[in-house]
Design an enzyme around this catalytic site. Sequence first.
Site, PDB file in Angstrom:
ATOM      1  N   GLY A  58       0.891  -1.211  -0.109  1.00  0.00           N
ATOM      2  CA  GLY A  58       0.012  -0.007  -0.039  1.00  0.00           C
ATOM      3  C   GLY A  58       0.640   1.061   0.077  1.00  0.00           C
ATOM      4  N   HIS A 103      11.697   0.587   1.034  1.00  0.00           N
ATOM      5  CA  HIS A 103      11.492  -0.817   1.551  1.00  0.00           C
ATOM      6  C   HIS A 103      12.337  -1.369   2.297  1.00  0.00           C
ATOM      7  CE1 HIS A 103       8.067  -0.417  -1.051  1.00  0.00           C
ATOM      8  NE2 HIS A 103       8.531  -0.392  -2.297  1.00  0.00           N
ATOM      9  N   SER A 133       0.431 -10.023  -4.751  1.00  0.00           N
ATOM     10  CA  SER A 133       0.718  -8.702  -5.397  1.00  0.00           C
ATOM     11  C   SER A 133       1.833  -8.616  -5.986  1.00  0.00           C
ATOM     12  CB  SER A 133      -0.022  -7.548  -4.367  1.00  0.00           C
ATOM     13  OG  SER A 133       0.328  -6.332  -4.923  1.00  0.00           O
ATOM     14  N   TYR A 193      -2.709  -2.209   6.584  1.00  0.00           N
ATOM     15  CA  TYR A 193      -3.363  -2.156   5.092  1.00  0.00           C
ATOM     16  C   TYR A 193      -4.724  -2.648   5.454  1.00  0.00           C
ATOM     17  CZ  TYR A 193      -4.223  -2.847   0.205  1.00  0.00           C
ATOM     18  OH  TYR A 193      -4.863  -2.965  -1.065  1.00  0.00           O
ATOM     19  N   GLU A 230     -10.498   3.496  -7.280  1.00  0.00           N
ATOM     20  CA  GLU A 230     -10.412   3.639  -8.382  1.00  0.00           C
ATOM     21  C   GLU A 230     -10.048   5.217  -8.914  1.00  0.00           C
ATOM     22  OE1 GLU A 230     -13.222   0.662  -6.880  1.00  0.00           O
ATOM     23  OE2 GLU A 230     -12.879   2.680  -6.148  1.00  0.00           O
ATOM     24  N   ARG A 259      -3.672  -2.929  -9.224  1.00  0.00           N
ATOM     25  CA  ARG A 259      -4.286  -3.905  -9.561  1.00  0.00           C
ATOM     26  C   ARG A 259      -5.654  -4.176  -9.163  1.00  0.00           C
ATOM     27  NH1 ARG A 259      -4.299  -9.572  -9.175  1.00  0.00           N
ATOM     28  NH2 ARG A 259      -3.826  -9.357  -6.723  1.00  0.00           N
ATOM     29  N   GLY A 261      -6.346  -4.182  -5.064  1.00  0.00           N
ATOM     30  CA  GLY A 261      -6.492  -3.372  -3.990  1.00  0.00           C
ATOM     31  C   GLY A 261      -7.519  -4.162  -2.782  1.00  0.00           C
TER      32      GLY A 261
END
Length: 299
Positions: A58, A103, A133, A193, A230, A259, A261
Amino acid sequence: MELVKIVDEYGNKIHYKRYQGRSFHPDFLGNVRDHLAEISAYEGQRDDILLCTFPKSGSHWVFNMVQMIRANNFEYNGTPAVMEFQPISDFEKLPSPRMYLTHLGYPFIPMAAKRGDIKIIHVLRNPKDTALSYYEFFNSMRNVAYEGTLGGFLKYFLSDEFVAVGSSLFPYMKEWEDAKRNNNKLQILNLRYEDLKQNLFENILKITKFLNLDRPDDFLRGVEQNVSFERLKEKHDSNLGETERWKNNADGGRLPIYRKGKIGDWKNKFTVAQNEMFDAVYKEKMEEMGLTLDEFIFE
């Protein structure tokens, strides 16, 4: 530093840099050692925010909601600058208020963040959705660290050699949990998330408080609407999502960030055998490292 290229018995291709026994993404700058030193020494600015996530947890979503809150507008902020993949000089050029992403595991983040001089927002996601993901992310790009099947990827993801940035999943979680427990200087906000998906407005309020900002509820409701999956995907799919940095990996340098979510999409892809294997390794690794994290939401 060692460049590692492996083709396993099933033809899956794995590519990464190894430094001091740890695996780093092949796009990590330079010989790893020198860039790690630059990251560690980076002082930043007192109002910087360092976003820390394991890949595919996320990052872009949280980056955009934080920057909207800070800038007091609903403008799409695109893709964050990533410390391990860009020269340090790039960060000095970022407009204030600045937020950048890493990361990297805790040992490798800037010392300024460890001293509490830079605030940290840390996001974790349930490992099954993270793994899926990440696989789909690699599968949608060119010149990536892994090419092969989902089954091969899951075994690799759960291994100590997994190509994240400096550690695979389990050391990553343990090193961060140890730091949160032992370093009382950290200025850190921990987010999940799945909680963001289920309680987005509550977490937007939490972020706003952590940033010591005063924003009216109607504005924060607007942030909630503008960071919907969206809305962000629509913006990202326009020219606003293009970057020069990733042009060798994706058309227009537009990373395949958005992709689905969703929580629990792993159930649509994992076979029964893959899920059982994942559960067994996950349980063993968590017990081995003595991790007592709250249970993740998997569906």
